[in-house]
Design a protein around this motif. Structure first.
Motif, short mmCIF file in Angstrom:
data_model
loop_
_atom_site.label_atom_id
_atom_site.label_comp_id
_atom_site.label_asym_id
_atom_site.label_seq_id
_atom_site.Cartn_x
_atom_site.Cartn_y
_atom_site.Cartn_z
N ASN A 167 0.83 -1.30 -0.03
CA ASN A 167 -0.01 0.09 0.01
C ASN A 167 1.02 1.22 0.05
OD1 ASN A 167 -2.18 -1.51 -0.13
ND2 ASN A 167 -2.84 -1.05 1.93
N VAL A 168 1.83 1.30 0.72
CA VAL A 168 2.73 2.38 0.97
C VAL A 168 3.30 2.88 -0.42
CG1 VAL A 168 4.69 3.67 1.81
CG2 VAL A 168 2.99 2.23 3.17
N PHE A 169 3.98 1.72 -1.30
CA PHE A 169 4.71 2.07 -2.43
C PHE A 169 3.40 2.59 -3.53
CE2 PHE A 169 5.91 0.45 -6.70
CZ PHE A 169 7.37 0.94 -6.82
N LEU A 170 2.34 1.99 -3.56
CA LEU A 170 1.25 2.19 -4.36
C LEU A 170 0.77 3.78 -4.02
CD1 LEU A 170 -0.75 1.87 -6.77
CD2 LEU A 170 -2.16 0.51 -5.11
N THR A 171 0.38 4.02 -2.72
CA THR A 171 -0.03 5.06 -2.34
C THR A 171 0.75 6.43 -2.58
OG1 THR A 171 0.30 4.84 -0.09
CG2 THR A 171 -1.90 4.20 -0.88
N GLN A 172 2.02 6.31 -2.13
CA GLN A 172 2.92 7.05 -2.37
C GLN A 172 3.31 7.71 -3.89
OE1 GLN A 172 6.26 5.91 0.06
NE2 GLN A 172 7.62 7.67 -0.72
N ASN A 173 2.87 6.61 -4.78
CA ASN A 173 3.19 6.80 -6.10
C ASN A 173 1.89 7.70 -6.69
OD1 ASN A 173 3.75 6.27 -8.81
ND2 ASN A 173 4.43 4.27 -8.38
N LEU A 174 0.64 7.35 -6.26
CA LEU A 174 -0.44 7.88 -6.48
C LEU A 174 -0.56 9.27 -5.87
CD1 LEU A 174 -2.93 5.12 -5.63
CD2 LEU A 174 -2.45 5.79 -7.73
N ARG A 175 -0.05 9.63 -4.74
CA ARG A 175 -0.07 11.16 -4.37
C ARG A 175 1.01 11.83 -5.09
NH1 ARG A 175 0.01 8.47 0.82
NH2 ARG A 175 2.25 9.10 1.24
N ILE A 176 2.02 11.40 -5.53
CA ILE A 176 2.99 12.35 -6.30
C ILE A 176 2.52 12.49 -7.54
CG2 ILE A 176 4.63 10.42 -7.28
CD1 ILE A 176 7.00 12.29 -6.07
N LEU A 177 1.65 11.48 -8.23
CA LEU A 177 1.02 11.83 -9.65
C LEU A 177 0.05 12.81 -9.57
CD1 LEU A 177 1.16 8.04 -10.82
CD2 LEU A 177 2.16 10.08 -12.24
N HIS A 178 -0.73 12.59 -8.45
CA HIS A 178 -2.04 13.43 -8.16
C HIS A 178 -1.45 14.91 -8.04
CE1 HIS A 178 -5.07 15.63 -6.21
NE2 HIS A 178 -4.51 15.89 -5.43
N GLY A 234 9.34 12.05 -8.22
CA GLY A 234 8.63 12.65 -9.15
C GLY A 234 9.11 13.88 -9.69
N LEU A 235 9.01 13.77 -11.26
CA LEU A 235 9.64 15.12 -12.16
C LEU A 235 8.74 15.55 -13.00
CD1 LEU A 235 13.32 14.99 -12.87
CD2 LEU A 235 11.73 15.18 -14.92
N VAL A 236 8.65 16.76 -13.38
CA VAL A 236 8.12 17.29 -14.61
C VAL A 236 9.11 18.19 -15.38
CG1 VAL A 236 6.03 18.81 -15.30
CG2 VAL A 236 5.89 17.39 -13.22
N ALA A 237 8.98 18.14 -16.72
CA ALA A 237 10.18 18.88 -17.13
C ALA A 237 9.21 19.33 -18.84
CB ALA A 237 11.21 18.00 -17.72
N ARG A 238 9.89 20.38 -18.99
CA ARG A 238 9.22 21.06 -20.25
C ARG A 238 10.19 20.87 -21.38
NH1 ARG A 238 10.05 26.03 -21.87
NH2 ARG A 238 8.70 26.94 -23.67
N VAL A 244 7.26 14.36 -27.97
CA VAL A 244 6.50 15.48 -27.33
C VAL A 244 6.85 16.58 -28.15
CG1 VAL A 244 8.27 16.17 -25.74
CG2 VAL A 244 6.05 16.36 -25.18
N LYS A 245 5.77 17.43 -28.42
CA LYS A 245 5.69 18.74 -29.04
C LYS A 245 6.67 19.70 -28.26
CE LYS A 245 1.16 19.11 -30.26
NZ LYS A 245 -0.41 19.49 -29.65
N PRO A 246 7.67 20.63 -28.97
CA PRO A 246 8.33 21.75 -28.26
C PRO A 246 7.23 22.52 -27.52
CG PRO A 246 8.39 21.88 -30.71
CD PRO A 246 7.40 20.82 -30.33
N GLY A 247 7.65 22.89 -26.21
CA GLY A 247 6.68 23.47 -25.13
C GLY A 247 6.08 22.35 -24.56
N GLY A 248 6.20 21.08 -25.05
CA GLY A 248 5.22 19.89 -24.45
C GLY A 248 6.06 19.61 -23.07
N HIS A 249 5.36 18.51 -22.29
CA HIS A 249 5.86 18.09 -20.93
C HIS A 249 6.23 16.64 -20.91
CE1 HIS A 249 4.53 22.12 -20.07
NE2 HIS A 249 5.34 22.25 -19.01
N LEU A 250 6.93 16.37 -20.09
CA LEU A 250 7.30 15.07 -19.39
C LEU A 250 7.25 14.89 -18.12
CD1 LEU A 250 9.14 12.12 -19.89
CD2 LEU A 250 11.10 13.50 -19.53
N VAL A 251 6.43 13.99 -17.86
CA VAL A 251 6.19 13.55 -16.37
C VAL A 251 6.84 12.31 -16.01
CG1 VAL A 251 4.50 13.11 -14.81
CG2 VAL A 251 4.02 14.73 -16.17
N LEU A 252 7.62 12.09 -15.09
CA LEU A 252 8.19 10.90 -14.94
C LEU A 252 8.22 10.50 -13.34
CD1 LEU A 252 10.33 9.58 -16.83
CD2 LEU A 252 12.19 10.85 -15.89
N VAL A 253 8.00 9.08 -13.08
CA VAL A 253 8.23 8.82 -11.83
C VAL A 253 9.25 7.42 -11.76
CG1 VAL A 253 7.05 7.31 -9.96
CG2 VAL A 253 6.09 9.33 -11.00
#
Length: 256
Positions: A31-42, A250-254, A183-192
């Motif tokens: 549960n911790v592995f999953l819920t931590q993942n879900l919270r960071i994505l949220h 958790g990482l977001v990049a443009r 991804v388009k220029p100016g688009g985003h990458l979301v990484l876990v």
């Protein structure tokens, strides 16, 4: 290193789902592995810049948890995975077939994070409607969906994929460059990604994992033509015999 062919031959999606994505699991760790993942994505998909037409999920596996927050902000989703049986398992759920994995407890958890647990059926339907294609991909290839070519997307999400698919840091860096072409220029990458992890196991089988540190992931993302706009590492403090995970990033990049 666990080669792609080994995944194709031996990866059992149902056993994997049961081990890592059951919410009613009596073992706290799952549960911790999953819920931590879900919270960071949220948290990441609550950022205003993550909006648009098309989202591509790279290395979806047989799972949908990574789309539950994302599906509110994009019109259509394309899911990509290397392993045939993972794509088949995902498609069984998308078609609402008998015997498909029950994601309801997970969907409810995400709805609760968003403030309304009762919206779970609606969210489930939204994911099913918005996933338009499920395609084969290989992140180690320059044209990762070849022979199919996809128009560039507004956003790419990739969770717990690259560290399993890449044998070393150069391969990881090159895989990020390959993904960057989607991804388009100016688009985003979301990484876990998991940090400091060398293996994960289920069903008496062990799969290798590339041991990554936060600064290595950030540098690789920047080298692939992105600017990091959000990066947050969280320790994983559970003693868990299934894996030697030290933390999650958790990482977001443009795309620049």
């Amino acid at each position: 290193f666990t080669e792609a062919d080994f995944y194709q031959q031996n990866f059992d999606p149902q056993a994997y789902l049961k081990e890592y994505y059951s919410m009613s699991d009596s073992r706290e760790g799952a549960n911790v592995f999953l819920t931590q993942n879900l919270r960071i994505l949220h948290k990441m998909f609550s950022l205003d810049m993550l909006r648009g037409g098309t989202l591509i999920d790279v290395g979806c596996g047989p799972t949908i948890y990574q789309l539950l927050s994302a599906c509110e902000h994009f019109h259509e989703i394309i899911a990509l995975d290397y392993t045939d049986q993972n794509r088949q398992e995902l498609e069984r759920w998308l078609r609402n077939e008998e015997g498909a994995f029950d994601w309801v407890p997970v969907v409810k958890y995400v709805c609760e994070l968003e403030g309304d647990r009762e919206k779970w059926a609606e969210k489930q339907e939204k994911v099913r409607k918005k996933v338009k294609q499920v395609l084969k991909c290989d992140v180690t290839k320059a044209n990762l969906t070849g022979p199919v070519s996809l128009p560039p997307a507004d956003c790419i999400v990739s969770t717990l994929c690259l560290e399993g698919a890449c044998k070393d840091l150069p391969t990881f860096r090159s895989a990020l460059r390959n993904i960057g072409t989607l991804v388009k220029p100016g688009g985003h990458l979301v990484l876990v990604t998991v940090l400091g992890q060398t293996y994960y196991a289920f069903n008496k089988q062990v799969f290798s994992c590339l041991r990554l540190q936060k600064h290595e992931v950030e540098a690789a993302v920047e080298a692939a033509g992105f600017e990091v706009t959000f990066s947050e590492a969280q320790p994983y403090a559970v003693s868990d015999e299934r894996m030697d995970c030290g933390g999650m990033l958790g990482l977001v990049a443009r795309s620049v």
